[in-house]
Design an enzyme around this catalytic site. Structure first.
Site, PDB file in Angstrom:
ATOM      1  N   TYR A   1      -2.370   5.429  -4.419  1.00 39.52           N
ATOM      2  CA  TYR A   1      -3.774   6.502  -4.160  1.00 39.52           C
ATOM      3  C   TYR A   1      -3.212   7.671  -4.922  1.00 39.52           C
ATOM      4  O   TYR A   1      -2.303   8.306  -5.222  1.00 39.52           O
ATOM      5  CB  TYR A   1      -3.750   6.746  -2.619  1.00 39.52           C
ATOM      6  CG  TYR A   1      -4.320   5.919  -1.819  1.00 39.52           C
ATOM      7  CD1 TYR A   1      -5.788   5.468  -2.175  1.00 39.52           C
ATOM      8  CD2 TYR A   1      -3.864   5.311  -0.592  1.00 39.52           C
ATOM      9  CE1 TYR A   1      -6.390   4.592  -1.380  1.00 39.52           C
ATOM     10  CE2 TYR A   1      -4.523   4.211   0.279  1.00 39.52           C
ATOM     11  CZ  TYR A   1      -5.798   4.035  -0.177  1.00 39.52           C
ATOM     12  OH  TYR A   1      -6.442   3.174   0.610  1.00 39.52           O
TER      13      TYR A   1
ATOM     14  N   LYS B   1      -8.544  -0.571  -9.100  1.00 41.40           N
ATOM     15  CA  LYS B   1      -9.242  -1.130  -7.934  1.00 41.40           C
ATOM     16  C   LYS B   1     -10.360  -0.524  -7.309  1.00 41.40           C
ATOM     17  O   LYS B   1     -10.127   1.114  -7.156  1.00 41.40           O
ATOM     18  CB  LYS B   1      -8.240  -1.503  -6.839  1.00 41.40           C
ATOM     19  CG  LYS B   1      -8.620  -1.970  -5.338  1.00 41.40           C
ATOM     20  CD  LYS B   1      -7.355  -2.289  -4.691  1.00 41.40           C
ATOM     21  CE  LYS B   1      -7.792  -2.856  -3.357  1.00 41.40           C
ATOM     22  NZ  LYS B   1      -8.178  -2.002  -2.148  1.00 41.40           N
TER      23      LYS B   1
ATOM     24  N   SER C   1       0.718  -1.215  -0.115  1.00 41.43           N
ATOM     25  CA  SER C   1      -0.004   0.052  -0.043  1.00 41.43           C
ATOM     26  C   SER C   1       0.937   1.410   0.101  1.00 41.43           C
ATOM     27  O   SER C   1       1.917   1.398   0.382  1.00 41.43           O
ATOM     28  CB  SER C   1      -0.815   0.088   1.271  1.00 41.43           C
ATOM     29  OG  SER C   1      -1.316   1.209   1.342  1.00 41.43           O
TER      30      SER C   1
ATOM     31  N   THR D   1      -5.923   2.782  -6.751  1.00 40.88           N
ATOM     32  CA  THR D   1      -7.189   2.605  -5.999  1.00 40.88           C
ATOM     33  C   THR D   1      -8.103   3.683  -6.476  1.00 40.88           C
ATOM     34  O   THR D   1      -7.753   4.825  -6.168  1.00 40.88           O
ATOM     35  CB  THR D   1      -6.809   2.545  -4.471  1.00 40.88           C
ATOM     36  OG1 THR D   1      -6.266   1.395  -4.321  1.00 40.88           O
ATOM     37  CG2 THR D   1      -8.373   2.380  -3.440  1.00 40.88           C
TER      38      THR D   1
ATOM     39  N   HIS E   1     -13.712  -1.959  -0.908  1.00 42.36           N
ATOM     40  CA  HIS E   1     -12.545  -1.776  -0.122  1.00 42.36           C
ATOM     41  C   HIS E   1     -12.849  -2.340   1.130  1.00 42.36           C
ATOM     42  O   HIS E   1     -12.736  -1.863   2.385  1.00 42.36           O
ATOM     43  CB  HIS E   1     -12.653  -0.050   0.349  1.00 42.36           C
ATOM     44  CG  HIS E   1     -11.266   0.525   0.452  1.00 42.36           C
ATOM     45  ND1 HIS E   1     -10.488   1.235  -0.288  1.00 42.36           N
ATOM     46  CD2 HIS E   1     -10.447   0.515   1.557  1.00 42.36           C
ATOM     47  CE1 HIS E   1      -9.354   1.462  -0.161  1.00 42.36           C
ATOM     48  NE2 HIS E   1      -9.420   1.212   1.344  1.00 42.36           N
TER      49      HIS E   1
END
Ligand SMILES: Cc1cc2nc3c(=O)[nH]c(=O)nc-3n(C[C@H](O)[C@H](O)[C@H](O)COP(=O)(O)O)c2cc1C
Length: 388
Positions: free
Chosen positions: A130, A252, A107, A156, A276
């Site tokens: 992100y 995603k 992440s 994402t 999520h």
């Protein structure tokens, strides 16, 4: 040491070993947690079709995800603050995934950095991005992922604003942990976790700290992070990322057929049907129930993956039957990590793999590549076993 045979066993042990604020951070969904519960509950509603007297001796769960070989069609989902479930958590999980032969996704909001994982492993891992307001920082992140030889970028799309989780608010969740009397008293009951944390220097967001100018303290880090998720995100940003990232691109957080169609036109290699883990829009359908329509609409053009509620090999088989080329595990991995570190992650993967292998065989299949919707009988509640 308790006997561990299921992901649920790992969850129970993790609850005992991880401080409450970090355990709750994992085992929670937004608002009523309805979508969080539905993710797992809807898997249970699906009935499998048992077949017999078909030679099932030699079996294979090997497959590919975006063209990359996998020992089973399961990848590790990106999860923030994994290094708070267990010291150096991301490194341990990446090592376990590498040994098992499945992809690990790091992440953006990890504790261990991209460089930490690159140093600890040899197989290329995946990086989750992100979309941040600071596009310069994003470019640097993409460059760092390239330099680390990451083989896929997972972008994402469903967290530009943040779903509210009541437990996190109550616990005053932060990195490093807010040392209220209540939190300190709770941590004192988790000596194993405390020792691990004292023994590592990795206790901040490793991809941010030291990589953004002006962030020297935890306060400035958390202020910066809170402002960074960019609510103006649009498909133009995806095109911008596509131009900068030459490797596999995975989008995603898709839940809607219309969005899946736009994703298929964006030049990405795969979409992940995901809500999520029930942490964003409470009231959204479970991922497994959203999957079939999306697979039907875009499955010929782009790989369809899914995550949300996968707690067993049976779940993996059901997702595959409904059109997912592969699935991702979030909490199943985090429970293993919190319970027993790297050995716990390995145990989680072994449990899921064994269940997948045997379930496939019970359904009369020997090769995961040949499994299709024929292994499903339908929904539990729509079937009557009484004669008409
Ligand atoms: C504690 C936690 C942290 C997460 N952090 C991230 C993250 O940083 N980036 C991301 O794309 N998804 C994140 N997710 C969502 C997961 O990638 C995944 O979609 C979800 O966990 C799948 O559901 P499952 O936990 O039921 O397997 C997080 C999920 C959890 C449980």
């Amino acid at each position: 040491m308790p006997i561990i045979t299921t992901i649920e066993d790992l969850r129970v042990l993790a609850k005992r070993r991880v401080p409450r604020m970090f355990y709750d951070y994992v085992d929670s969904g937004s608002w009523t947690e309805g979508t969080y519960r539905a993710n797992a509950a809807d898997f249970d509603r699906l009935l499998l079709r048992q077949r017999v007297a078909l030679d099932i001796e030699k079996r294979s769960t090997r497959s590919t995800m975006v063209g990359i070989d996998v020992a089973m069609p399961v990848a590790i989902a990106p999860t923030g603050m994994t290094g708070m479930q267990h010291a150096d958590g991301e490194i341990l999980a990446a090592r376990a995934a590498e040994k098992f032969g499945i992809p690990f996704t790091l992440s953006t909001m990890s504790i261990c950095s991209i460089e930490d994982i690159a140093e600890a492993t040899r197989t290329p891992f995946w990086f989750q991005l992100y979309v941040m307001r600071d596009r310069g920082y994003m470019e640097r992140l993409i460059d760092r992922a390239k330099a680390a030889n990451c083989s896929a970028l997972v972008v994402t799309l469903d967290l530009q604003i943040i779903g509210q989780r009541h437990k996190d608010l109550r616990n005053g969740l932060s990195v490093p942990p807010k040392l209220s009397l209540r939190n300190m008293a709770n941590m004192a009951t988790k000596p194993r976790w405390c020792l691990g944390m004292l023994g590592t220097r990795r206790r901040n967001f490793g991809n941010v700290f030291g990589h953004v100018e002006g962030i020297e303290t935890m306060k400035s880090l958390s202020e910066w992070t809170n402002k960074q998720f960019d609510p103006t995100l649009s498909w133009e940003d995806i095109a911008w990322i596509r131009r900068r990232w030459p490797g596999k691109l995975i989008l995603k957080g898709i839940q809607d057929v219309e969005d899946a169609r736009l994703a298929a036109e964006s030049g990405a290699e795969a979409v992940i049907v995901s809500n999520h883990g029930g942490r964003q829009l409470d009231g959204a359908p479970s991922s497994i129930s959203a999957l079939p329509a999306i697979a039907e609409a875009v499955g010929q053009r782009i790989e369809v993956h899914m995550d949300g509620g996968v707690r067993s090999g049976q779940d993996v088989l059901k997702a595959r039957a409904l059109g997912a080329r592969g699935v991702y595990i979030g909490r199943s991995l985090l429970y293993g990590l919190g319970a027993m570190g790297e050995a716990g992650v390995t145990r989680a993967l072994q449990i899921i793999h064994r269940e997948l292998d045997l379930t496939m065989a019970f359904c009369g299949h020997t090769d995961i590549e040949r499994v299709d919707a024929g292994v499903l009988l339908g929904l539990r509640e729509s079937r009557s076993w009484l004669p008409a």
